[in-house]
Design a protein around this motif. Structure first.
Motif, mmCIF file in Angstrom:
data_model
loop_
_atom_site.group_PDB
_atom_site.id
_atom_site.type_symbol
_atom_site.label_atom_id
_atom_site.label_comp_id
_atom_site.label_asym_id
_atom_site.label_seq_id
_atom_site.Cartn_x
_atom_site.Cartn_y
_atom_site.Cartn_z
ATOM 1 N N PRO A 1 0.792 -1.164 -0.158
ATOM 2 C CA PRO A 1 -0.063 0.145 0.009
ATOM 3 C C PRO A 1 0.858 1.280 0.055
ATOM 4 O O PRO A 1 1.926 1.239 0.573
ATOM 5 C CB PRO A 1 -0.965 -0.279 1.303
ATOM 6 N N ALA A 2 0.204 2.177 -0.750
ATOM 7 C CA ALA A 2 1.210 3.549 -1.047
ATOM 8 C C ALA A 2 1.634 4.089 0.436
ATOM 9 O O ALA A 2 2.934 4.239 0.474
ATOM 10 C CB ALA A 2 0.535 4.557 -1.700
ATOM 11 N N GLU A 3 0.759 4.720 1.333
ATOM 12 C CA GLU A 3 1.212 5.139 2.483
ATOM 13 C C GLU A 3 0.336 4.662 3.562
ATOM 14 O O GLU A 3 -0.674 4.572 3.317
ATOM 15 C CB GLU A 3 1.025 6.875 2.434
ATOM 16 N N THR A 4 1.123 4.341 4.568
ATOM 17 C CA THR A 4 0.410 3.867 5.805
ATOM 18 C C THR A 4 0.360 5.099 6.898
ATOM 19 O O THR A 4 1.328 5.751 6.947
ATOM 20 C CB THR A 4 0.892 2.520 6.278
ATOM 21 N N GLU A 5 -0.895 5.145 7.447
ATOM 22 C CA GLU A 5 -1.040 6.238 8.484
ATOM 23 C C GLU A 5 -0.220 6.036 9.688
ATOM 24 O O GLU A 5 0.428 6.817 10.031
ATOM 25 C CB GLU A 5 -2.346 6.205 8.933
ATOM 26 N N GLY A 6 -0.046 4.691 9.850
ATOM 27 C CA GLY A 6 0.646 4.224 11.041
ATOM 28 C C GLY A 6 2.043 4.693 11.095
ATOM 29 O O GLY A 6 2.934 4.599 11.905
ATOM 30 N N GLY A 7 2.815 4.772 9.811
ATOM 31 C CA GLY A 7 4.152 4.922 9.544
ATOM 32 C C GLY A 7 4.881 3.752 9.434
ATOM 33 O O GLY A 7 5.865 3.703 8.750
ATOM 34 N N THR A 8 4.281 2.636 10.123
ATOM 35 C CA THR A 8 5.040 1.412 9.788
ATOM 36 C C THR A 8 4.752 0.754 8.191
ATOM 37 O O THR A 8 3.460 0.701 8.185
ATOM 38 C CB THR A 8 5.022 0.130 10.693
ATOM 39 N N PRO A 9 5.767 0.447 7.440
ATOM 40 C CA PRO A 9 5.259 -0.120 6.315
ATOM 41 C C PRO A 9 4.635 -1.563 6.471
ATOM 42 O O PRO A 9 5.217 -2.466 7.262
ATOM 43 C CB PRO A 9 6.610 -0.275 5.434
ATOM 44 N N ALA A 10 3.316 -1.859 5.618
ATOM 45 C CA ALA A 10 2.914 -2.918 5.816
ATOM 46 C C ALA A 10 3.609 -3.933 4.937
ATOM 47 O O ALA A 10 4.276 -3.644 3.985
ATOM 48 C CB ALA A 10 1.421 -2.785 5.274
ATOM 49 N N ALA A 11 3.288 -5.358 5.303
ATOM 50 C CA ALA A 11 3.997 -6.355 4.561
ATOM 51 C C ALA A 11 3.704 -6.160 3.083
ATOM 52 O O ALA A 11 2.166 -6.146 2.921
ATOM 53 C CB ALA A 11 3.835 -7.682 5.299
ATOM 54 N N PRO A 12 4.520 -6.423 2.125
ATOM 55 C CA PRO A 12 3.950 -6.595 0.874
ATOM 56 C C PRO A 12 3.290 -7.785 0.480
ATOM 57 O O PRO A 12 3.410 -8.941 0.798
ATOM 58 C CB PRO A 12 5.150 -6.353 -0.014
ATOM 59 N N ASP A 13 2.397 -7.520 -0.628
ATOM 60 C CA ASP A 13 1.578 -8.855 -1.298
ATOM 61 C C ASP A 13 2.738 -9.354 -2.340
ATOM 62 O O ASP A 13 3.320 -8.270 -3.034
ATOM 63 C CB ASP A 13 0.454 -8.736 -1.801
ATOM 64 N N THR A 14 3.020 -10.605 -2.526
ATOM 65 C CA THR A 14 3.928 -10.981 -3.409
ATOM 66 C C THR A 14 3.554 -12.003 -4.282
ATOM 67 O O THR A 14 2.809 -12.893 -3.789
ATOM 68 C CB THR A 14 5.381 -11.349 -2.783
ATOM 69 N N LEU A 15 4.066 -11.879 -5.601
ATOM 70 C CA LEU A 15 3.794 -13.166 -6.266
ATOM 71 C C LEU A 15 5.174 -13.148 -7.363
ATOM 72 O O LEU A 15 5.721 -12.164 -7.753
ATOM 73 C CB LEU A 15 2.535 -13.135 -6.975
ATOM 74 N N TRP A 16 5.298 -14.575 -7.721
ATOM 75 C CA TRP A 16 6.419 -14.611 -8.786
ATOM 76 C C TRP A 16 5.661 -14.948 -10.062
ATOM 77 O O TRP A 16 4.632 -15.423 -10.536
ATOM 78 C CB TRP A 16 7.070 -15.973 -8.344
ATOM 79 N N ARG A 17 6.406 -14.418 -11.114
ATOM 80 C CA ARG A 17 5.935 -14.396 -12.424
ATOM 81 C C ARG A 17 7.172 -14.534 -13.528
ATOM 82 O O ARG A 17 8.232 -13.890 -13.099
ATOM 83 C CB ARG A 17 5.311 -12.904 -12.995
ATOM 84 N N ARG A 18 6.793 -15.363 -14.465
ATOM 85 C CA ARG A 18 7.979 -15.699 -15.531
ATOM 86 C C ARG A 18 8.047 -14.521 -16.458
ATOM 87 O O ARG A 18 7.175 -13.636 -16.705
ATOM 88 C CB ARG A 18 7.873 -16.833 -16.025
ATOM 89 N N TYR A 19 9.126 -14.423 -17.024
ATOM 90 C CA TYR A 19 9.221 -13.550 -18.310
ATOM 91 C C TYR A 19 8.324 -13.638 -19.186
ATOM 92 O O TYR A 19 7.672 -12.613 -19.894
ATOM 93 C CB TYR A 19 10.803 -13.820 -18.939
ATOM 94 N N SER A 20 8.089 -14.975 -19.621
ATOM 95 C CA SER A 20 6.810 -15.087 -20.612
ATOM 96 C C SER A 20 5.522 -14.486 -20.129
ATOM 97 O O SER A 20 4.821 -14.263 -20.968
ATOM 98 C CB SER A 20 6.639 -16.580 -20.919
ATOM 99 N N ASP A 21 5.039 -14.694 -18.770
ATOM 100 C CA ASP A 21 4.176 -13.889 -18.412
ATOM 101 C C ASP A 21 4.053 -12.652 -18.668
ATOM 102 O O ASP A 21 2.730 -12.059 -18.991
ATOM 103 C CB ASP A 21 3.935 -14.176 -16.579
ATOM 104 N N PHE A 22 5.253 -11.685 -18.575
ATOM 105 C CA PHE A 22 5.379 -10.538 -18.736
ATOM 106 C C PHE A 22 4.996 -10.207 -20.258
ATOM 107 O O PHE A 22 4.404 -9.137 -20.851
ATOM 108 C CB PHE A 22 6.776 -9.766 -18.486
ATOM 109 N N GLU A 23 5.653 -11.253 -20.969
ATOM 110 C CA GLU A 23 5.481 -10.909 -22.483
ATOM 111 C C GLU A 23 3.910 -11.137 -23.037
ATOM 112 O O GLU A 23 3.284 -10.452 -23.647
ATOM 113 C CB GLU A 23 6.227 -11.974 -23.228
ATOM 114 N N LEU A 24 3.218 -12.270 -22.389
ATOM 115 C CA LEU A 24 1.764 -12.396 -22.400
ATOM 116 C C LEU A 24 1.002 -11.015 -22.345
ATOM 117 O O LEU A 24 0.227 -10.552 -22.943
ATOM 118 C CB LEU A 24 1.571 -13.639 -21.484
ATOM 119 N N LEU A 25 1.200 -10.712 -20.942
ATOM 120 C CA LEU A 25 0.697 -9.359 -20.446
ATOM 121 C C LEU A 25 0.802 -8.250 -21.595
ATOM 122 O O LEU A 25 -0.075 -7.651 -21.978
ATOM 123 C CB LEU A 25 1.207 -8.892 -19.264
#
Lengths: 368, 399
Positions: free
Chosen positions: A43-67
């Motif tokens: 999330p862009a800015e958290t009011e609390g000041g502590t950065p929230a844990a990011p959501d993550t996912l793995w993508r292959r290069y071919s996925d980027f090409e597809l997109l």
């Protein structure tokens, strides 16, 4: 470096943080090594000041090409940001930076950033629901099928024209047969040579019929794949239908949940006739409200069932369809390879005939 | 001289005259024609250059001669000649030897669509034909010793001009033609058997040559159109290759195969249009020459017969008898000349056409062999390692 000009970028930060090598079995059941890249969304800015844990996912290069291909086709009037090259000879720019740039540029584009598929590309993990990966995969399949259809049609057209012309060339040589024969009648020493050469010219002219008949076989094989592309397209359409039904069910459910919330809290956010009439004509009785809530609850449960069903249907469809598509791709590669080889063999045989006829003709000419 | 298509037969003369000899490969001649081994004069036509004067623009060709003949003062000559000069030479040879078969010249320029008179291809085609013309004359046992021929080969431009003026004037030659026409209107009593046969042959031969010429030109056209369509394969297969993963390489192999085969096809078409078509066309013109020779022979006979008949119906007159005797001699000479030249011409025609047909057949074999090779390598790249040995064996077995 990127202005937070879009709604998307006001909400999230995007990073391509890591790269990893993975091995796995590919479509032809061979081991292959590929790189995957970790996309982090926080999330862009958290009011609390502590950065929230990011959501993550793995993508292959071919996925980027597809997109990217999806974006190219869906927004033909927009200049789509480029991807970094797949293989690096000089690691001037790390792929991580290049891929991150790509995502950030798309995210900062006023139109592209609103694309649903793009959002799902960033956030969806494939095993959970069908909604993100499916459209991209299906899209790429549809795109391929359309392109293949067009290229094969073109090829068939060219083949027909070439065959026509070749027929003309061979048949005109038949005229040589006739003229040589007539000419041989008026010559003494040259007569025999001309006469027999004439026969070879006739043979040559006649040989085109068999040659073209064999060639038809190749055309038929191509045509078969033309029809296949139609079949692939209808699989894609079916998937789109299921997808649509799923979305409708999900939307419907969401709306009902909203209604329940309003009813429970008494706030009216969504305009409803009931709401209006109750305002005008007085609130309904608690009993009425209870019964309405219960009915809604029931409806919601049914809705959730429907969504779950549709989701399963979609996943099941995708699974079986994708299996079949992979099988189809393998078969296609095999079949078309063989078709190309048989075509070459046929051409070679045609050359052999040609060599024979003209060698014979040369013999006859030498005897002139 | 045989039609040596494997050499640059009509090619420009090399700078060193001694290498001239190497330019002409002397072929073994079954019939044992003496000129094959006793060639003592070599002529080349090359180096076309355009000349611009106030009145006109025309092309001048270099005519280079090398000879050991004693009638020539020197062993090497180099002069410049234009097409008109060749026309002059030929008409003088025909005038002096009306029943000898004088090789034809390339045609005068006829405005055909957009082809210009000074188009490079036209000039080159003409140059080759002029080269062949002079060499054919030089091989003729009688014509090559003509005084006009010698002057043509040796005189500087101004000397040639004055030599030209010495010939029978325009009017006297007109008179001859008128007389000839008048006599032929009367018609021949009867053509001797052998010349009747010849006449018939000439007409048939002319038809056959025209047909051959037409068929060949049609083949060239059809092949060109085939090539145009064939070339369309490359972009289409290339597009397809872009779509595919596994199939990309085999498809790219097809693209390169098509490109190569197109080149082979172009070469074959080039041979047809640069070698076979000109040769056939030359013999179409030869047929016309033969017809003219037959006509002239007929006229000579007609003239004799006319005067002879007139003589028979009048009283004996010394002058008239002398005239008729002269015409009878002339007729006999003409007939013998033609008879002699006829077999020489036939032999030469046979050699020329045989050689050009053989080279065409060879070229076609070559074309198919090259295409076959391309196809084999294209399908070769299509195999994976395991399949390769099996199909390699298959190939060796069948092809």
């Amino acid at each position: 470096m990127v202005e937070r000009g879009t709604a998307l970028l006001r909400k999230v930060e995007i990073n391509v943080a890591e790269a990893e090598k993975r091995t796995g079995k590919n479509t032809v059941n061979m081991q292959e090594t590929y790189s995957v890249y970790l996309i982090e969304i926080r999330p862009a800015e958290t009011e609390g000041g502590t950065p929230a844990a990011p959501d993550t996912l793995w993508r292959r290069y071919s996925d980027f090409e597809l997109l990217r291909t999806y974006l190219l086709v869906t927004y033909p009037y927009i200049i789509i940001p480029p991807l970094p090259e797949k293989r690096y000879r000089l690691p001037l720019i790390s792929p991580l930076v290049g891929l991150e740039n790509f995502l950030l540029r798309v995210a900062s584009h006023p139109v592209l950033s609103n694309d649903k598929i793009f959002f799902l590309f960033l956030t969806e993990v494939s095993s959970q629901t069908c909604v993100a990966e499916c459209p991209l995969k299906i899209f790429s399949l549809k795109h391929y099928s359309d392109e293949l259809n067009s290229v094969i049609s073109q090829l068939l057209r060219v083949r027909a024209r070439v065959a026509d012309r070749l027929y003309g060339v061979y048949k005109v040589h038949g005229n040589y047969g006739r003229v040589f024969s007539e000419w041989s009648a008026i010559e003494k020493e040259m007569g025999d040579g001309l006469q027999s050469a004439g026969h070879h010219m006739d043979t040559y002219a006649a040989s085109i019929d068999d040659i073209l008949e064999e060639e038809e076989h190749f055309a038929d094989q191509l045509k078969e794949y033309l029809f296949y592309t139609d079949a692939v397209r209808s699989v894609c359409r079916k998937h789109e239908l299921i997808q649509y039904e799923l979305e409708m069910a999900a939307q419907d459910l969401a709306q009902k949940k909203q209604q329940k919330e309003e009813l429970a809290t008494g706030t009216v956010r969504i305009f409803s006739l009931k709401g209006m009439t109750s305002k005008l004509f007085g609130q309904e009785s608690p009993e009425q409200r209870e019964s309405r809530l219960a009915a809604l609850e029931q409806s919601i449960q049914e809705g959730e069932e429907t969504v779950k069903e549709k989701n399963t249907e979609c996943k099941e469809f995708m699974r079986t369809a994708w299996e079949d598509i992979e099988r189809f791709k393998e078969q296609k590669d095999r079949d078309l390879r063989e078709a190309l080889i048989s075509y070459a063999i046929m051409q070679i045989s045609m050359c052999k005939k040609g060599i024979q006829v003209w060698s014979n003709a040369k013999e006859c000419f030498s005897k002139m | 001289m045989t039609w040596n298509t494997s050499l640059a037969d009509g090619s420009p003369m090399p700078n060193s005259p001694s290498s001239l000899v190497n330019q002409y490969r002397l072929e073994d001649d079954d019939e044992g024609q003496k000129d094959a081994n006793t060639k003592d004069i070599f002529i080349a036509v090359d180096n076309p250059e355009s000349q611009v004067t106030a009145i006109e623009t025309f092309i001048m060709y270099r005519v280079a001669t090398r000879t050991t003949r004693s009638e020539f003062d020197s062993s090497e000559y180099e002069v410049r000649r234009r097409y008109q000069d060749f026309l002059w030479l030929r008409s003088r040879l025909e005038d002096n030897h009306p029943t000898l078969i004088v090789h034809p010249l390339p045609e005068k320029f006829v405005m055909k669509g957009m082809v210009e008179r000074f188009n490079e291809d036209f000039i080159e085609t003409r140059r080759k034909a002029l080269h062949r013309f002079l060499n054919k004359i030089s091989e003729h046992p009688i014509l090559s010793y003509s005084q006009h021929f010698k002057v043509f080969l040796t005189a500087q431009v101004s000397d040639l001009a004055s030599h030209k003026k010495q010939g029978p004037g325009f009017l006297s030659r007109m008179g001859e033609t008128v007389r000839a026409v008048a006599n032929s209107v009367r018609g021949l009593r009867s053509r001797p058997e052998e010349f009747a046969v010849m006449q018939e042959y000439v007409e048939d031969f002319s038809n056959k040559m025209c047909s051959m010429d037409k068929v060949t030109q049609r083949i060239v056209k059809e092949q060109r159109e085939y090539l145009e369509e064939l070339k369309q394969y490359s972009p289409t297969y290339a597009q397809w290759a872009d779509l595919e993963e596994e199939l990309a390489d085999p498809l790219k192999g097809v693209v390169s195969c098509v490109v190569q085969c197109s080149k082979e096809s172009e070469e074959q078409i080039h041979h047809l249009s640069e070698v076979l078509v000109p040769a056939l066309h030359e013999y179409v013109l030869c047929a016309e020459t033969l017809k003219a020779v037959m006509r002239r022979r007929d006229n000579i006979q007609a003239e004799f017969e006319a005067k002879n008949e007139a003589l028979l119906s009048r009283k004996v007159d010394q002058e008239a008898v002398k005239e008729v005797d002269g015409l009878a001699d002339r007729m006999e000479q003409a007939n013998n000349a033609l008879k002699g030249d006829w077999s020489r011409w036939q032999h030469s025609m046979r050699t020329d056409l045989r050689s050009v047909f053989i080279s065409t057949a060879e070229k076609n074999v070559e074309y198919y062999e090259k295409v076959r090779q391309r196809e084999i390598s294209a399908s070769d790249s299509n195999f994976t390692h395991t399949e390769k040995t099996q199909t390699e064996l298959l190939f060796l077995f069948f092809f």
